[in-house]
Design a protein around this motif. Structure first.
Motif, mmCIF file in Angstrom:
data_model
loop_
_atom_site.group_PDB
_atom_site.id
_atom_site.type_symbol
_atom_site.label_atom_id
_atom_site.label_comp_id
_atom_site.label_asym_id
_atom_site.label_seq_id
_atom_site.Cartn_x
_atom_site.Cartn_y
_atom_site.Cartn_z
ATOM 1 N N HIS A 33 5.317 -1.986 -4.669
ATOM 2 C CA HIS A 33 5.258 -0.686 -4.030
ATOM 3 C C HIS A 33 5.386 -0.886 -2.528
ATOM 4 C CE1 HIS A 33 3.663 0.078 -7.984
ATOM 5 N NE2 HIS A 33 2.589 -0.639 -7.719
ATOM 6 N N TYR A 35 4.923 0.953 1.483
ATOM 7 C CA TYR A 35 4.319 1.987 2.301
ATOM 8 C C TYR A 35 4.892 1.912 3.713
ATOM 9 C CZ TYR A 35 0.988 1.871 -1.509
ATOM 10 O OH TYR A 35 0.423 1.891 -2.761
ATOM 11 N N GLN A 37 3.878 3.020 7.663
ATOM 12 C CA GLN A 37 2.785 3.454 8.525
ATOM 13 C C GLN A 37 3.288 3.622 9.948
ATOM 14 O OE1 GLN A 37 -0.633 0.808 9.029
ATOM 15 N NE2 GLN A 37 -1.982 2.576 9.235
ATOM 16 N N SER A 42 -2.083 7.127 8.913
ATOM 17 C CA SER A 42 -2.401 6.363 7.719
ATOM 18 C C SER A 42 -1.119 5.978 6.982
ATOM 19 C CB SER A 42 -3.328 7.179 6.807
ATOM 20 O OG SER A 42 -2.755 8.436 6.524
ATOM 21 N N PRO A 43 -1.180 4.956 6.141
ATOM 22 C CA PRO A 43 0.005 4.578 5.368
ATOM 23 C C PRO A 43 0.475 5.722 4.476
ATOM 24 C CG PRO A 43 -1.634 2.830 5.314
ATOM 25 C CD PRO A 43 -2.304 4.025 5.926
ATOM 26 N N LEU A 45 3.033 6.451 1.057
ATOM 27 C CA LEU A 45 3.797 5.838 -0.034
ATOM 28 C C LEU A 45 5.273 6.158 0.130
ATOM 29 C CD1 LEU A 45 3.753 4.283 -2.761
ATOM 30 C CD2 LEU A 45 3.563 6.532 -3.883
ATOM 31 N N TYR A 48 7.545 3.492 -5.173
ATOM 32 C CA TYR A 48 6.583 2.998 -6.153
ATOM 33 C C TYR A 48 7.310 2.382 -7.340
ATOM 34 C CZ TYR A 48 7.413 7.376 -8.717
ATOM 35 O OH TYR A 48 7.989 8.419 -9.402
ATOM 36 N N ASP A 84 5.538 0.473 10.764
ATOM 37 C CA ASP A 84 5.202 -0.750 10.036
ATOM 38 C C ASP A 84 5.414 -0.489 8.552
ATOM 39 O OD1 ASP A 84 2.370 -1.284 12.220
ATOM 40 O OD2 ASP A 84 4.411 -2.072 12.373
ATOM 41 N N TYR A 86 4.747 -2.021 4.612
ATOM 42 C CA TYR A 86 3.921 -2.944 3.833
ATOM 43 C C TYR A 86 4.333 -2.910 2.361
ATOM 44 C CZ TYR A 86 0.677 -2.841 7.817
ATOM 45 O OH TYR A 86 0.104 -2.929 9.063
ATOM 46 N N HIS A 88 3.128 -3.965 -1.605
ATOM 47 C CA HIS A 88 1.839 -3.946 -2.318
ATOM 48 C C HIS A 88 2.109 -4.198 -3.798
ATOM 49 C CE1 HIS A 88 -1.002 -0.922 -4.461
ATOM 50 N NE2 HIS A 88 -1.628 -2.085 -4.405
ATOM 51 N N TRP A 90 0.208 -4.758 -7.750
ATOM 52 C CA TRP A 90 -0.994 -4.683 -8.574
ATOM 53 C C TRP A 90 -0.652 -5.342 -9.902
ATOM 54 C CZ3 TRP A 90 -4.059 -4.609 -12.474
ATOM 55 C CH2 TRP A 90 -5.402 -4.234 -12.335
ATOM 56 N N TYR A 93 -4.796 -7.968 -9.519
ATOM 57 C CA TYR A 93 -5.671 -7.803 -8.353
ATOM 58 C C TYR A 93 -4.776 -7.287 -7.225
ATOM 59 C CZ TYR A 93 -9.037 -9.573 -4.804
ATOM 60 O OH TYR A 93 -9.925 -9.722 -3.786
ATOM 61 N N PRO A 94 -5.060 -6.104 -6.709
ATOM 62 C CA PRO A 94 -4.167 -5.537 -5.689
ATOM 63 C C PRO A 94 -4.149 -6.339 -4.393
ATOM 64 C CG PRO A 94 -5.676 -3.889 -6.574
ATOM 65 C CD PRO A 94 -6.170 -5.219 -7.030
ATOM 66 N N PHE A 96 -1.736 -6.780 -0.536
ATOM 67 C CA PHE A 96 -0.718 -6.238 0.343
ATOM 68 C C PHE A 96 -0.055 -7.369 1.127
ATOM 69 C CE2 PHE A 96 -1.579 -1.658 0.183
ATOM 70 C CZ PHE A 96 -2.870 -1.631 -0.326
#
Lengths: 105, 115
Positions: A33, A35, A37, A42-43, A45, A48, A84, A86, A88, A90, A93-94, A96
């Motif tokens: 996924h 994101y 920012q 805030s980040p 989405l 996905y 920025d 990022y 991500h 999952w 264990y998630p 970034f």
């Protein structure tokens, strides 16, 4: 835990240029996924499950990849894309990635 | 409009406690998994906790036993109880909708752990 490494750390692009940001995973993951920012916010989405555009995201953004290598492409960079980015994952264990800063020349 | 609004951040001494809240609106809160994600001063994003719609909870080892996520579906509020706080817990804490990915984020609340 799976470590995500993003490259480059900083990218400088011209308006209208096509760019690709990459995210490499230390072990195979099923999906990635992305994101965005912008400064002071805030980040948000962007992409996905590797290649699906989130609601309201312009079609110049696209995602692809599999296994341990994933990428985010902007087909024609616009001034508002300065941010920025990022990745991500999952799997169990998630985690970034450390982020790529996109600057507009 | 789908909205998440965090509150409860502040300055706390090492070893202290703090409880964060996240007020949700614009969607059926009880139907969604919810999470807390933090961003360190170095801008690194870290998953902190998640809670399923059914109330199952998940934590990374870094906060397990110190942080507790909970939800009040009647009031549409998500909580994060933090105890035994450490300097490395200093961050902006975001409430986010989702579990496998986070499709809505709040504006965040700042937690500073310092003596």
């Amino acid at each position: 835990q799976i470590v995500l490494t993003q490259s480059p750390a900083i990218m400088s692009a011209s308006l209208g240029e096509e760019i690709t940001l990459t995210c490499s995973a230390s072990s195979s993951v099923s999906y990635m996924h992305w994101y965005q920012q912008k400064s002071g916010t805030s980040p948000k989405l962007l992409i996905y499950s590797t290649s699906n555009l989130a609601s309201g995201v312009p079609s110049r953004f696209s995602g692809s990849g599999s296994g341990t290598f994933y990428s985010l492409t902007i087909s024609s960079v616009e001034a508002e894309d300065a941010a920025d980015y990022y990745c991500h994952q999952w799997s169990s264990y998630p985690t970034f990635g450390g982020g790529t800063k996109l600057e507009i020349k | 409009e789908v909205k998440l609004v965090e509150s409860g951040g502040g300055l706390v001494k090492p070893g202290g406690s703090l409880k964060l809240s996240c007020a949700a609106s614009g969607f059926t809160f009880s139907s969604y998994a919810m999470s807390w994600v933090r961003q360190t001063p170095e801008k690194r994003l870290e998953w902190v906790a998640s809670i399923s719609s059914g109330g199952s909870t998940y934590y990374p080892d870094s906060v397990k036993g110190r942080f507790t996520i909970s939800r009040d579906n009647a009031r549409n509020i998500l909580y994060l109880q933090m105890s035994s706080l450490r300097s490395e817990d200093t961050a902006m804490y975001y409430c986010a909708r989702g579990y496998y990915y986070f499709d809505v984020w709040g504006a965040g609340t700042t937690v500073t752990v310092s003596s």
